[in-house]
Design a protein around this motif. Structure first.
Motif, mmCIF file in Angstrom:
data_model
loop_
_atom_site.group_PDB
_atom_site.id
_atom_site.type_symbol
_atom_site.label_atom_id
_atom_site.label_comp_id
_atom_site.label_asym_id
_atom_site.label_seq_id
_atom_site.Cartn_x
_atom_site.Cartn_y
_atom_site.Cartn_z
ATOM 1 N N CYS A 15 -1.281 -1.295 -2.230
ATOM 2 C CA CYS A 15 -0.525 -0.805 -1.079
ATOM 3 C C CYS A 15 -1.325 0.300 -0.387
ATOM 4 C CB CYS A 15 0.818 -0.261 -1.554
ATOM 5 S SG CYS A 15 1.824 0.489 -0.252
ATOM 6 N N ALA A 22 0.062 -4.572 -4.107
ATOM 7 C CA ALA A 22 0.473 -5.062 -2.784
ATOM 8 C C ALA A 22 1.208 -6.387 -2.916
ATOM 9 C CB ALA A 22 -0.741 -5.220 -1.882
ATOM 10 N N PHE A 36 1.121 -3.712 1.752
ATOM 11 C CA PHE A 36 2.243 -2.887 1.326
ATOM 12 C C PHE A 36 2.849 -3.408 0.031
ATOM 13 C CE2 PHE A 36 2.420 -2.277 5.983
ATOM 14 C CZ PHE A 36 2.323 -0.894 6.026
ATOM 15 N N CYS A 37 3.336 -2.472 -0.792
ATOM 16 C CA CYS A 37 4.176 -2.832 -1.933
ATOM 17 C C CYS A 37 5.531 -3.243 -1.357
ATOM 18 C CB CYS A 37 4.320 -1.638 -2.890
ATOM 19 S SG CYS A 37 5.180 -0.210 -2.182
ATOM 20 N N HIS A 40 7.451 -0.175 0.409
ATOM 21 C CA HIS A 40 6.937 0.259 1.709
ATOM 22 C C HIS A 40 6.999 -0.851 2.758
ATOM 23 C CE1 HIS A 40 5.224 3.782 -0.520
ATOM 24 N NE2 HIS A 40 5.852 4.327 0.501
#
Length: 59
Positions: A15, A22, A36-37, A40
């Protein structure tokens, strides 16, 4: 889900906000991308969609 070059996210992709694994790739209108994770991705999704980013969650 594939990306523009056909690659999937791996366990090595992190991320861009917190360095967690991610799970979503955001392709920005200018051609850049952000990873992004899950947390997020959900947090930033409304603004990313507003600017026309294409979100690709990993399967």
């Amino acid at each position: 889900m594939g990306t523009r070059n056909g690659t999937l996210l791996t366990r090595h992709d992190r991320c861009d906000r917190c360095s967690a694994a991610a799970h979503t790739r955001a392709l920005l209108p200018g051609g850049n991308e952000l990873l992004f994770c899950g947390h997020h991705a959900r947090q930033h999704e409304p603004r990313l969609r507003e600017i026309g980013a294409e979100l690709s969650p990993d399967p």
